[in-house]
Scaffold this motif. Structure first.
Motif, mmCIF file in Angstrom:
data_model
loop_
_atom_site.group_PDB
_atom_site.id
_atom_site.type_symbol
_atom_site.label_atom_id
_atom_site.label_comp_id
_atom_site.label_asym_id
_atom_site.label_seq_id
_atom_site.Cartn_x
_atom_site.Cartn_y
_atom_site.Cartn_z
ATOM 1 N N ARG B 74 25.300 7.755 -14.232
ATOM 2 C CA ARG B 74 25.905 7.791 -15.557
ATOM 3 C C ARG B 74 24.905 7.956 -16.701
ATOM 4 N NH1 ARG B 74 31.125 4.667 -16.958
ATOM 5 N NH2 ARG B 74 31.282 5.168 -19.163
ATOM 6 N N ALA B 81 24.543 12.980 -26.828
ATOM 7 C CA ALA B 81 24.892 12.607 -28.196
ATOM 8 C C ALA B 81 26.183 13.276 -28.645
ATOM 9 C CB ALA B 81 23.756 12.990 -29.140
ATOM 10 N N PHE B 82 26.623 14.284 -27.914
ATOM 11 C CA PHE B 82 27.807 15.041 -28.322
ATOM 12 C C PHE B 82 29.034 14.684 -27.488
ATOM 13 C CE2 PHE B 82 23.904 17.469 -28.973
ATOM 14 C CZ PHE B 82 23.910 17.525 -30.349
ATOM 15 N N ASN B 83 28.883 13.713 -26.576
ATOM 16 C CA ASN B 83 29.983 13.288 -25.700
ATOM 17 C C ASN B 83 30.562 14.446 -24.899
ATOM 18 O OD1 ASN B 83 29.719 10.712 -26.894
ATOM 19 N ND2 ASN B 83 31.080 11.301 -28.546
ATOM 20 N N ALA B 86 31.616 13.452 -19.037
ATOM 21 C CA ALA B 86 32.399 12.267 -18.687
ATOM 22 C C ALA B 86 32.264 12.033 -17.190
ATOM 23 C CB ALA B 86 33.868 12.459 -19.065
ATOM 24 N N LEU B 87 32.310 10.777 -16.791
ATOM 25 C CA LEU B 87 32.261 10.427 -15.372
ATOM 26 C C LEU B 87 33.632 9.906 -14.972
ATOM 27 C CD1 LEU B 87 30.618 9.985 -12.749
ATOM 28 C CD2 LEU B 87 30.064 7.711 -13.607
ATOM 29 N N LYS B 93 32.050 15.413 -15.266
ATOM 30 C CA LYS B 93 32.766 16.586 -15.773
ATOM 31 C C LYS B 93 32.082 17.044 -17.062
ATOM 32 C CE LYS B 93 37.525 17.799 -17.163
ATOM 33 N NZ LYS B 93 37.728 19.044 -16.422
ATOM 34 N N PHE B 95 32.129 19.264 -20.529
ATOM 35 C CA PHE B 95 33.000 19.929 -21.506
ATOM 36 C C PHE B 95 32.170 20.984 -22.236
ATOM 37 C CE2 PHE B 95 35.262 16.157 -20.452
ATOM 38 C CZ PHE B 95 36.601 16.491 -20.579
ATOM 39 N N ILE B 98 32.043 21.403 -26.088
ATOM 40 C CA ILE B 98 31.434 20.350 -26.887
ATOM 41 C C ILE B 98 29.920 20.375 -26.715
ATOM 42 C CG2 ILE B 98 31.415 17.872 -27.327
ATOM 43 C CD1 ILE B 98 34.165 17.669 -26.145
ATOM 44 N N HIS B 100 26.112 21.199 -26.714
ATOM 45 C CA HIS B 100 25.266 21.913 -27.676
ATOM 46 C C HIS B 100 24.045 22.538 -27.007
ATOM 47 C CE1 HIS B 100 27.860 20.098 -30.579
ATOM 48 N NE2 HIS B 100 27.109 20.390 -31.617
ATOM 49 N N SER B 145 31.449 27.850 -31.436
ATOM 50 C CA SER B 145 30.438 28.005 -32.480
ATOM 51 C C SER B 145 29.555 29.219 -32.246
ATOM 52 C CB SER B 145 29.565 26.753 -32.533
ATOM 53 O OG SER B 145 28.448 26.996 -33.369
#
Lengths: 119, 283
Positions: B74, B81-83, B86-87, B93, B95, B98, B100, B145
């Motif tokens: 984990r 820092a950008f979340n 996910a575990l 997983k 994303f 999101i 960067h 972006s």
């Protein structure tokens, strides 16, 4: 069965928060022993990705059901991957929504919004 | 990019005439390069026309987790820092939208379970129109972006141009900041409406943050009270050019023509605008 609901204040008679990812607290209710707790949402002030982090928090709390007015797509992706069932809340307090769920009067959340993330 | 004069053309809202001003400025300049940084809806090539001579892909590194090596520690999820990670149920997983592309998760992973792959997010096209080299940044639909496309445009464009015209995206967000970072001067295009003046204030404040000299082009003026003109006068923003609301100008734009090739008076106005900007930069 543990149930998670976004909450604005630490009060079982308080309202359901309108925002899942950036709510202040989650109300986690265990219907096997009627115990509950409020956990703080560390993601509330995230610049981005709040939905992912918040949903991770709820999954980590071992919730198997979430009751919420709405849900963003990233949060939904996390909850779905963890097989969390997502119900739409009705007007009323946290405990009233728990009762509505037990009585089978809540429906599954049908629409997922695109999230509020942006640059 | 080593160019004598770099001019960014920006506005707080879409539809004020950024591309109109930028494309005509590029045409009037010598040895010019036109950089269309409005990557979500680039349209400068409708005026500065030509076949695509070259195209470059723009890729971003994205993390990919090797589940055979991952031991669910984990650390990557907590580090991001950008979340963007996910575990869930024993699987990390990612994303993509999101992420960067900072590469931090790869560095932090004790198991070396994270590799990076290149994900295509858009491209840059090169065209040539008369005296102008035209570069168009294009962000793939659905991507979040385009800042990396703009950074690549700014760093990979060959040198040797006398003038670079940067057609910025609308608004005042991160992507606009990337487009004006290297600019010597910012041209703020504004409309004569209350909404226009509000958005003019937003981009003007942005140029102040970056300490860039700037001036305004008031577009579609009609001789009536103009909140954007009042804003400029109250805030010491030099008014570089007035472009009147005229049917023939909008007809030229609608047919994809450059007004500097059609209207002698406007051609002289744009030449004077470029000269004025050169002088302001040298101050």
């Amino acid at each position: 069965m543990r149930i998670g609901i976004p909450a604005e204040v630490k009060d079982i008679n308080g309202p359901v928060s309108n925002n899942f990812g950036r709510t202040q607290y989650y109300f986690i209710y265990d219907d096997s022993n009627e115990n509950y707790e409020f956990i703080s949402n560390d993601a509330a002030n995230s610049q981005g990705g709040a939905g992912v982090k918040a949903a991770q928090l709820v999954v980590d709390s071992k919730a198997e059901i979430v009751i919420t007015p709405q849900l963003g797509e990233n949060a939904a992706a996390v909850l779905n991957a963890a097989n969390v069932q997502i119900y739409k809340c009705e007007d009323g307090t946290l405990m009233e929504n728990i009762k509505l769920l037990k009585d089978g009067r809540l429906t599954l959340l049908s629409s997922i919004h695109k999230g509020y993330h942006g640059h | 990019m080593d160019t004598n004069l770099k001019i960014a053309v920006l506005s707080g809202k879409g539809g004020t005439g950024k591309t109109f001003v930028a494309s005509n400025l590029a045409k009037i300049a010598n040895r010019a390069v036109y950089l269309d940084c409005d990557v979500e809806e680039p349209n400068g090539h409708l005026f500065l026309k030509g076949p695509v001579l070259e195209a470059f892909d723009v890729d971003l590194p994205m993390p990919e987790v090797n589940l055979d090596l991952c031991d669910n520690c984990r650390k990557c999820v907590d580090f991001c820092a950008f979340n963007a990670l996910a575990l869930i149920s024993g699987r990390v997983k990612v994303f993509d939208k999101i992420c960067h592309s900072c590469g931090g998760c790869k560095v932090i992973c004790p198991q070396n379970a994270i590799e990076e792959y290149n994900k295509n997010i858009g491209k840059i096209e090169r065209r040539h129109y008369d005296n102008v080299d035209v570069y168009t940044g294009i962000l793939n639909p659905g991507e979040e972006s385009g800042t990396s496309i703009i950074k690549k445009m700014m760093t990979t464009i060959p040198s040797g141009y006398e003038t670079a015209i940067i057609d910025s995206p609308p608004g005042s967000a991160c992507i606009v900041m990337d487009s004006i970072e290297d600019a010597d001067y910012c041209v703020l295009v504004a409309e004569p409406t209350t909404f226009g003046a509000h958005n003019l204030r937003m981009v003007h404040e942005l140029t102040k943050v970056f300490n860039k000299p700037c001036g305004a082009v008031l577009n579609k003026t009609n001789g009536e009270e103009d909140p954007s003109r009042i804003y400029c006068m109250d805030n010491n923003v030099p008014i570089l050019l007035d472009i009147p609301w005229r049917k023939d100008i909008s007809d030229y734009i609608a047919e994809g023509s450059l007004v500097v090739e059609k209207d002698k008076e406007l051609s002289e106005s744009f030449a004077a605008l470029l000269e004025r900007i050169s002088q302001e930069v040298q101050k």
